[in-house]
Design a protein around this motif. Structure first.
Motif, PDB file in Angstrom:
ATOM      1  N   UNK A   1     -18.084 -47.859 -12.263  1.00 56.09           N
ATOM      2  CA  UNK A   1     -17.128 -46.797 -12.459  1.00 56.09           C
ATOM      3  C   UNK A   1     -17.242 -47.408 -10.671  1.00 56.09           C
ATOM      4  N   UNK A   2     -15.660 -46.840 -10.448  1.00 59.35           N
ATOM      5  CA  UNK A   2     -15.703 -46.319  -8.667  1.00 59.35           C
ATOM      6  C   UNK A   2     -15.745 -45.245  -8.588  1.00 59.35           C
ATOM      7  N   UNK A   3     -15.256 -44.747  -7.337  1.00 57.42           N
ATOM      8  CA  UNK A   3     -15.842 -43.542  -6.281  1.00 57.42           C
ATOM      9  C   UNK A   3     -15.445 -42.820  -7.078  1.00 57.42           C
ATOM     10  N   UNK A   4     -13.669 -42.404  -7.707  1.00 51.26           N
ATOM     11  CA  UNK A   4     -13.449 -41.511  -8.622  1.00 51.26           C
ATOM     12  C   UNK A   4     -13.793 -41.300  -9.601  1.00 51.26           C
TER      13      UNK A   4
ATOM     14  N   UNK B   1     -23.839 -43.499  -7.440  1.00 50.50           N
ATOM     15  CA  UNK B   1     -23.520 -44.437  -7.836  1.00 50.50           C
ATOM     16  C   UNK B   1     -24.621 -44.612  -9.456  1.00 50.50           C
ATOM     17  N   UNK B   2     -23.441 -45.177  -9.660  1.00 46.17           N
ATOM     18  CA  UNK B   2     -23.747 -45.137 -11.715  1.00 46.17           C
ATOM     19  C   UNK B   2     -23.837 -46.666 -11.617  1.00 46.17           C
ATOM     20  N   UNK B   3     -24.366 -47.955 -12.498  1.00 41.27           N
ATOM     21  CA  UNK B   3     -24.199 -49.311 -12.454  1.00 41.27           C
ATOM     22  C   UNK B   3     -25.191 -49.653 -14.431  1.00 41.27           C
ATOM     23  N   UNK B   4     -24.568 -50.224 -15.158  1.00 38.70           N
ATOM     24  CA  UNK B   4     -24.984 -50.539 -16.300  1.00 38.70           C
ATOM     25  C   UNK B   4     -25.336 -52.069 -17.098  1.00 38.70           C
TER      26      UNK B   4
END
Length: 142
Positions: free
Chosen positions: A25-28, A44-47
Motif C-alpha cells: 500500500x502507498x503512504x495514504x 511499511x507493509x508488504x505481502x
C-alpha cells in the motif's frame, strides 16, 4: 465501513494458472490502515501472495511483513515493532458445496484440521483485506 485498502482479484476458473501478487500500500493507504487498526503509524507493509484455483474457489498462500508504530500502554512512549506472518486460507463463492454449513446442527471441531473456507459474497476476492486481517492478528494490543 469501507476497506482502508483493497485489491480485488476475480476467482480463477478451475484449471487456470496460479498467479502471484506483490502487495504494497502507498503512504495514504498505510495511514488509513493504521487508523483502522488503532496504530500510531504503519511505516511499511508488504505481502507476497500466491493465488491458485481450489475446488470452485481459491487458495491464497503467502506472507506479509510490516513495521507498526504503537504507543506503549505502560510508559505511553511511542515505539516501532517489526511483524511478519503467514497467510494460508481458502475461499469459495456463496452457494458452493464446499461452503461450511450455516444451517446449524452439530459442528465437528478438530484443532489440527485446516479452517473451513471463507464464503465470498461475489465472484472476486479482496487480497488486501486478508493481508490487513492477518496483520491485525499479529499486533500485540499491549
Amino acid at each position: 465501513m469501507s476497506e482502508p485498502w483493497s485489491l480485488m482479484v476475480r476467482l480463477p476458473d478451475p484449471g487456470s494458472a496460479t498467479t502471484t501478487h506483490h502487495l504494497e500500500p502507498d503512504e495514504a493507504e498505510r495511514a488509513m490502515i493504521a487508523r483502522t487498526l488503532g496504530l500510531k503509524s504503519l511505516p511499511s507493509l508488504t505481502a507476497d501472495l500466491t493465488v491458485r484455483p481450489w475446488m470452485d474457489g481459491v487458495e491464497i498462500t503467502g506472507a506479509f511483513r510490516a513495521i507498526v508504530g504503537q504507543i506503549c500502554a505502560v510508559s505511553l512512549d511511542p515505539f516501532e515493532q517489526a511483524l511478519a506472518g503467514g497467510i494460508d486460507l481458502r475461499a469459495v463463492p456463496a452457494g458452493s458445496p464446499q461452503a461450511p454449513d450455516a444451517e446449524g446442527g452439530e459442528i465437528d471441531f478438530d484443532p489440527e484440521a485446516p479452517d473451513p473456507p471463507d464464503v465470498l459474497e461475489a465472484s472476486s476476492v479482496d487480497l488486501a483485506h486478508y493481508v490487513v486481517e492477518h496483520l491485525a492478528l499479529e499486533i500485540d494490543p499491549f
